[in-house]
Design a protein around this motif. Structure first.
Motif, short mmCIF file in Angstrom:
data_model
loop_
_atom_site.label_atom_id
_atom_site.label_comp_id
_atom_site.label_asym_id
_atom_site.label_seq_id
_atom_site.Cartn_x
_atom_site.Cartn_y
_atom_site.Cartn_z
N THR A 230 0.85 -1.20 0.00
CA THR A 230 0.00 0.00 0.00
C THR A 230 0.88 1.25 0.00
O THR A 230 0.61 2.22 -0.73
N ILE A 231 1.95 1.23 0.80
CA ILE A 231 2.83 2.40 0.88
C ILE A 231 3.54 2.60 -0.46
O ILE A 231 3.70 3.72 -0.93
N LYS A 232 3.91 1.48 -1.08
CA LYS A 232 4.57 1.58 -2.39
C LYS A 232 3.63 2.23 -3.41
O LYS A 232 4.04 3.07 -4.20
N LEU A 233 2.35 1.83 -3.34
CA LEU A 233 1.37 2.40 -4.28
C LEU A 233 1.22 3.91 -4.04
O LEU A 233 1.02 4.68 -4.98
N ILE A 234 1.30 4.31 -2.76
CA ILE A 234 1.22 5.75 -2.45
C ILE A 234 2.41 6.47 -3.10
O ILE A 234 2.24 7.52 -3.74
N PHE A 235 3.58 5.88 -3.00
CA PHE A 235 4.77 6.50 -3.60
C PHE A 235 4.64 6.54 -5.13
O PHE A 235 5.03 7.52 -5.76
#
Lengths: 323, 463
Positions: A36-41
């Motif tokens: 999820t954090i990767k998708l935010i980045f």
């Protein structure tokens, strides 16, 4: 496709390193949500807006705050309520009695990153004032058009369960969000970890900045030059087009979705350390980028079909360009 | 319960067998009609109707519910009435009609010729529709609509020719049958959950063409004298079509004043002298050795077509049993594809294999530096080997998703497969050029995978 400029391996390494730092940083607050954090980045690198949608208490706002704090850009937060007015967001011209002239008082929208908390609690006319800002990166106040600082990103949160006193986002607004994320409940071990981490102090207070606005803008520009082969473009377009023809879909994804999918795939490829996009990037991003833009038919909704399931159907039925 | 199941399966199998026979009979009937006409054979109601009724009996037997049976009988009566409309008046007027009549350019003969072509087209159309095995009233309705359209065409030409004014009786019969048929169709459509569509598959049409050509080639190989007849037939058909075009143009030109000068009436035709069969047969004189090879080749093709047909039927049987087990109703549904589709797949696969061989030769001789072509070929070949061993890929699978599957298929060559997958992804999507060393490595890995694959084959055989 943007004009091709060779992306050097140093550029890719920079993006890769930044993404790792960002993920590690945010993971200090949000436990075990690497994807999820990767998708935010990825969304940040595509300069696309993010909608975080989930039930209360799962850390939507916390995630948004952790992400913005890591970036070191100017940051504002808007807490949406039914009585929030458009001028509370964009800013207002007021009469300054000392100078005897009208002066502009900028609203919270004038920041690199704006966290719009509980967006669906704002009234439709207040929600609509974000449309221009989200698409054109500018606002209009009393005939004056003001450019917003770049990069400009909105991270909005909403709760899909509570319906009383909320106003569902219109399709035009949903279409402007590049990706929609769901956080999901943590498992037992993760929940234990959360408790121990928050026992003494809030880890959000001790987060470091990993980058700044200028550097982020540079990374965004590099991502635009990631190579996308004609076949991968065709594959992405086919996925989007199939959403318009699916029997369970009343309103499919727009060309804006195709553009968003391509930009996000480029950013994803860069984060993965590649100078070119592969079909896996498109597949990974199909659900986060396309699902929230679909408007399902009543029959499909009554059958319990979800927009994610429709996109998954489409992805599994679309041939990947191999031979 | 058990007896009922067995009975149902039996009925289903019978239906499939009959339908297979039916579609073949339709296709051959159409071909027979056209060729017998072109060769100067006699065309009469007795030439068409018995074949049609034979098909009708098969058709009726194929349908195992009463409601369907009644509808099919009515529909077939309707089709017979339609054939009467097409052929009857001329049979009363001219007892023996041959291609010689057509060549004279006389009005009745030209319209008879047109009718024969239309009837042939209907035969083939029905054959193709049955080939898709869409048995239900939707299809019957489609047949009726097509027949109705063809009827209007014939009606128009009859009226224009003015050769026979007694066409009203069959027309009335036709309409009555049509209305009854439509009534049943409507009832069936209400009962059906499937939509109504008419699709003529281009692939199926190509298959029919190829089947006819291969059938004729086979016939010529076993009977060289037929070549002369076929040559004459082709010539006659061509002449007939040209003649027909001229007649239609003359007819159209007749609407405009003074157009007679533009299109003069055709000169009185001289008595036809058929080509000397002996001379034409010489053209097809093939040395015995070549003929033997040709016989083997065409015979092989023919046998593979029959094998494909049998394979298709066996799949249909399996499908029917599966449906029966899962309790899916068998009345209104499309069965699996017919043998025509299997033949098409067979031909397509053979052509693809041939093209791959050509591509391989090209890569070996000239294309070693064309990275995209090389990697596509190498990776594609690995996927094909895996597919042949039962490790089929999903259409939505990406190379990265396929890698674990391929490694599982050939664990001894997992490293090589990984290397080729990586290079393929870089060349295919990144358009990155390979270095000379990498290129060599790719070919070495390819050879290793090929060897391991062969070893795997022998290992499995030993087990």
């Amino acid at each position: 496709m943007p004009p091709s400029r060779p992306v050097s391996s140093q550029d890719i390494e920079r993006i890769n390193a930044a993404s790792k730092k960002f993920i590690n940083n945010v993971e200090q607050v949000i436990v075990n949500k690497e994807e999820t954090i990767k998708l935010i980045f990825v969304a940040l690198l595509s300069e696309g807006h993010i909608l975080i949608e989930d039930v209360p208490g799962l850390g939507k706002t916390m995630m948004a705050k952790a992400a913005t704090k890591s970036l070191g850009c100017s940051f504002k937060r808007i807490q949406c309520t039914p009585d929030l007015l458009p001028s509370d967001i964009t800013g207002v011209n007021y009469f300054n009695q000392k100078t005897a002239e009208f002066m502009f008082h900028p609203g919270p929208i004038m920041a690199n990153i704006v966290v719009v908390d509980e967006i669906n609690r704002a009234m439709p006319r207040t929600q609509s004032c974000l449309l221009e800002a989200m698409q054109e990166h500018q606002i209009t106040v009393d005939l004056a058009t003001l450019l917003l600082p770049r990069p400009f990103l909105i991270i909005a949160t909403q709760n899909p369960i509570e319906l009383e006193g909320t106003f569902p986002l219109p399709e035009a607004q949903l279409d402007r969000f590049l990706i929609r994320l769901r956080i999901g409940y943590p498992d037992e071990q993760e929940e234990e970890k959360i408790l121990s981490r928050f026992q003494e102090e809030n880890p959000l207070d001790s987060l470091e900045k990993i980058t700044n606005a200028a550097e982020l803008m540079e990374l965004i520009k590099i991502c635009r030059h990631i190579h996308v082969s004609a076949d991968v473009v065709k594959y992405a377009v086919e996925l989007v087009r199939k959403t318009r023809l699916h029997k369970d879909v009343k309103l499919g994804a727009s060309p804006r979705a195709s553009l968003g999918l391509q930009a996000a795939a480029q950013a994803h490829a860069a984060v993965e350390g590649r100078t070119f996009v592969i079909p896996d990037d498109v597949k990974t991003l199909a659900v986060p980028v396309l699902a929230h833009r679909l408007f399902l038919t009543t029959e499909a909704r009554l059958r319990g079909k979800t927009d994610e399931a429709v996109i998954a159907d489409i992805v599994s039925a679309t041939a990947v360009p191999i031979e | 319960m058990r007896a009922s199941t067995i009975k149902d399966i039996f009925l289903h199998l019978a239906r499939i067998a009959f339908l297979s026979a039916l579609q073949v009979s339709w296709l051959f009937c159409g071909a027979d009609l056209l060729f017998s006409y072109a060769l100067g054979g006699k065309i009469s109601v007795w030439n068409i109707v018995p074949v049609y009724f034979a098909s009708l009996l098969l058709n009726v037997a194929a349908v195992h519910t009463l409601r369907f049976l009644v509808g099919r009988v009515i529909l077939n009566c309707l089709a017979v009435a339609f054939l009467f409309v097409a052929v009857w008046p001329f049979n009363l007027a001219v007892p023996l009609i041959s291609s010689a009549h057509i060549m004279t350019g006389g009005a009745p003969d030209i319209f008879l010729g047109l009718s024969v072509i239309i009837v042939t087209a209907i035969y083939w159309y029905q054959g193709l529709r049955l080939a898709s095995m869409a048995v239900g009233f939707e299809q019957c309705l489609a047949e009726f609509q097509f027949g109705f359209l063809m009827f209007l065409v014939i009606f128009f030409f009859h009226a224009v020719a003015g050769v026979d004014k007694n066409y009203f009786a069959p027309v009335i019969i036709f309409f009555v049958c049509g209305l009854i048929s439509l009534f049943f169709s409507r009832r069936e459509r209400l009962a059906s959950t499937e939509g109504f569509s008419v699709v003529i598959d281009l692939a199926a049409l190509i298959c029919v063409g190829l089947t006819v050509i291969s059938g004729l080639s086979l016939a010529v190989i076993f009977n060289p004298a037929l070549a002369a007849k076929l040559y004459l037939a082709g010539k006659s058909v061509l002449n007939f079509i040209l003649n027909l075009i001229m007649q239609v143009m003359r007819f159209l030109a007749g609407f405009f004043s003074g157009s007679d000068a533009v299109l003069p009436p055709p000169p009185p035709s001289a008595p036809k002298t058929p080509g000397d069969p002996a001379v034409i047969a010489n053209l097809f004189n093939i040395p015995p050795a070549v003929r033997k090879w040709l016989q083997m080749l065409v015979g092989g093709l023919f046998i593979s077509m029959i094998a494909a047909a049998l394979w298709s039927v066996s799949r249909q049987i399996a499908e029917s049993i599966r449906r029966r087990k899962k309790g899916i109703p068998a009345d209104v549904h499309k069965l699996n594809s017919s043998y025509l589709k299997n033949i098409f797949v067979l031909i397509k696969n053979s052509a693809a294999a041939f093209m791959r061989k050509m591509q391989w030769l090209y890569i070996r001789r000239r294309g070693r530096h064309n990275d995209s072509l090389t990697m596509k070929f190498v990776y594609g070949q690995i996927l094909r080997w895996a597919a042949m061993s039962g490790c089929r890929k999903k259409v939505s699978a990406t190379p990265a998703e396929l890698y674990p599957q391929l490694s599982f298929w050939l664990p001894e060559a997992a490293a090589e497969i990984g290397f080729i997958t990586e290079q393929f992804v870089q060349v295919r999507y990144g358009e990155i050029r390979l270095t000379e060393d990498t290129r060599k490595q790719v070919w070495e890995s390819y050879k290793k995978i090929k060897q391991r694959k062969k070893l795997l084959f022998f290992k499995r055989r030993r087990r």
